[in-house]
Design an enzyme around this catalytic site. Structure first.
Site, PDB file in Angstrom:
ATOM      1  N   TYR A 198       0.836  -1.207   0.000  1.00 52.03           N
ATOM      2  CA  TYR A 198       0.000   0.000   0.000  1.00 52.03           C
ATOM      3  C   TYR A 198       0.868   1.255   0.000  1.00 52.03           C
ATOM      4  O   TYR A 198       2.052   1.208   0.343  1.00 52.03           O
ATOM      5  CB  TYR A 198      -0.972   0.019   1.190  1.00 52.03           C
ATOM      6  CG  TYR A 198      -0.327   0.297   2.533  1.00 52.03           C
ATOM      7  CD1 TYR A 198       0.139  -0.737   3.327  1.00 52.03           C
ATOM      8  CD2 TYR A 198      -0.190   1.614   2.998  1.00 52.03           C
ATOM      9  CE1 TYR A 198       0.723  -0.493   4.551  1.00 52.03           C
ATOM     10  CE2 TYR A 198       0.403   1.873   4.229  1.00 52.03           C
ATOM     11  CZ  TYR A 198       0.860   0.818   4.998  1.00 52.03           C
ATOM     12  OH  TYR A 198       1.457   1.068   6.213  1.00 52.03           O
ATOM     13  N   CYS A 199       0.253   2.370  -0.413  1.00 53.60           N
ATOM     14  CA  CYS A 199       0.918   3.670  -0.364  1.00 53.60           C
ATOM     15  C   CYS A 199      -0.171   4.728  -0.185  1.00 53.60           C
ATOM     16  O   CYS A 199      -1.304   4.387   0.142  1.00 53.60           O
ATOM     17  CB  CYS A 199       1.755   3.916  -1.626  1.00 53.60           C
ATOM     18  SG  CYS A 199       0.796   3.971  -3.144  1.00 53.60           S
ATOM     19  N   THR A 200       0.154   5.979  -0.392  1.00 51.88           N
ATOM     20  CA  THR A 200      -0.812   7.044  -0.101  1.00 51.88           C
ATOM     21  C   THR A 200      -2.015   7.031  -1.045  1.00 51.88           C
ATOM     22  O   THR A 200      -3.154   7.054  -0.601  1.00 51.88           O
ATOM     23  CB  THR A 200      -0.133   8.428  -0.170  1.00 51.88           C
ATOM     24  OG1 THR A 200       1.032   8.382   0.652  1.00 51.88           O
ATOM     25  CG2 THR A 200      -1.061   9.521   0.317  1.00 51.88           C
ATOM     26  N   ILE A 227      -4.234   4.720   0.929  1.00 56.36           N
ATOM     27  CA  ILE A 227      -4.762   5.017   2.263  1.00 56.36           C
ATOM     28  C   ILE A 227      -5.915   6.022   2.169  1.00 56.36           C
ATOM     29  O   ILE A 227      -6.888   5.952   2.916  1.00 56.36           O
ATOM     30  CB  ILE A 227      -3.653   5.601   3.167  1.00 56.36           C
ATOM     31  CG1 ILE A 227      -2.507   4.604   3.294  1.00 56.36           C
ATOM     32  CG2 ILE A 227      -4.195   5.953   4.544  1.00 56.36           C
ATOM     33  CD1 ILE A 227      -1.201   5.257   3.700  1.00 56.36           C
TER      34      ILE A 227
END
Ligand code: ZN
Ligand code: ZN
Length: 348
Positions: A198-200, A227
């Site tokens: 996952y990342c932003t 996120i």
């Protein structure tokens, strides 16, 4: 011939923006898909978006498109219809920025790049056509109930520092291009396990998922929309947030609170704190975490030295800054070495 670049001065453009009466909506989207000729794609896109008065910053590459733009609200539907008319973008999720005045862009810039996300991958056989499976918030939470699921955070240290998924693995490097091979190395014994990246906003972890598959991992997932989208879905569906703390974002707030947990510490005194700030000394601007009492004690500066400079007359400060590098500074593992003063105080 059609004009495919802006020719008007910045000042004029900004004035025009502030005279507009139709409010603008700021949106972002990205999509990995093969673009045979990015230059032609770029020129067609420019013409179409320019016609409906879209501003923004868009990157086009053989591997896809990454766009942040603003559109007059009355043209929003036209923009959407145009984007959906491109097969690979049909139905794409357009992320609408909240807390935004629509004034972030005053010109349309579309650039052809080697990649939409720099990855340092030299292997010609790597392709974004085989990616991990998308997971949404509900599926993510389900997968996390299985204790053998591995969650990998593909962001930078200062982002991980203030908020991350429970038990998420940090890949400790400053750059995404270094993180990719590092993640493969860190997980090489886990090739059959469920791995969620996952990342932003999703663009980095989507590429990371493809890279893991390329390196022989079998069950790779990535969090759709990152996120930002997870937090929104959790709220809407009243799910429990497995992401704890704050989601770091580059706007004035420097982070959006997702849960009440404060998982980071003040870099100066070590007490629980998770508010990032930029050192008030214009010659420093270090990005670091500071608690309220240290903010008062150091006037919002990262050190006594910076505080001293900050309290000098402006002309003296400017004279001191001459010739100094003004690149953005962040507090992270590698730069800690450059910041011994802050480091020492943080250990108390
Ligand atoms: Zn403090
Ligand atoms: Zn400083």
């Amino acid at each position: 011939m059609a004009v495919l670049h802006n020719r008007v001065s910045q000042k004029e453009l900004k004035e025009r923006l502030y005279q507009e009466t139709d409010p603008r909506t700021t949106i972002s989207f990205y999509q990995y898909f093969p673009i045979a000729d990015p230059k032609i794609f770029r020129d067609e896109l420019y013409q179409a978006l320019n016609e409906i008065n879209v501003f923004g910053r868009i990157y086009v590459a053989h591997e896809g498109i990454n766009a942040q733009l603003s559109v007059p609200q009355s043209n929003f539907e036209k923009l959407k219809m145009y984007l959906y008319s491109i097969e690979a973008l049909n139905g794409i999720r357009l992320n609408i920025a909240v807390d935004d005045d629509g004034k972030s862009f005053w010109v349309l810039k579309i650039k052809v790049r080697e990649k939409i996300v720099a990855d340092g991958i030299t292997d010609q056989s790597f392709s974004m056509e085989r990616k991990g499976k998308y997971v949404d918030a509900g599926r993510m939470n389900e997968l996390l109930q299985d204790k053998s699921t591995i969650v990998v955070d593909m962001r930078n240290h200062y982002e991980y520092d203030v908020g991350h998924f429970e038990n998420a693995l940090e890949v400790p490097s400053d750059t995404f291009r270094e993180q990719l091979p590092m993640a493969v190395e860190m997980l090489k014994e886990e090739k059959d396990k469920n791995i969620i990246m996952y990342c932003t906003g999703g663009i980095r972890c989507e590429k990371a998922s493809a890279y893991m598959l390329h390196n022989g991992f079998k069950n790779v997932f990535h969090l759709e929309g990152g996120i930002i989208n997870y937090a929104r879905q959790v709220k809407e569906a009243e799910l429990q947030s497995k992401f704890i703390g704050k989601n770091f974002v580059f706007d004035d707030r420097l982070g959006e609170r997702i849960t009440d947990d404060i998982i980071a510490k003040c870099h100066q005194c070590g007490q629980a704190a998770d508010s990032h700030t930029n050192c008030k000394n214009d010659g420093c601007h270090l990005l670091f975490i500071q608690c309220a009492s240290c903010a008062a004690k150091y006037d919002g500066c990262c050190s006594v030295e910076c505080q001293t400079v900050y309290n000098m007359p402006l002309e003296e400060q400017a004279a001191m800054r001459k010739g100094l590098d003004k690149g953005m500074m962040v507090f992270n593992k590698s730069r800690q070495r450059l910041r011994p003063r802050l480091n020492e105080e943080g250990k108390k």
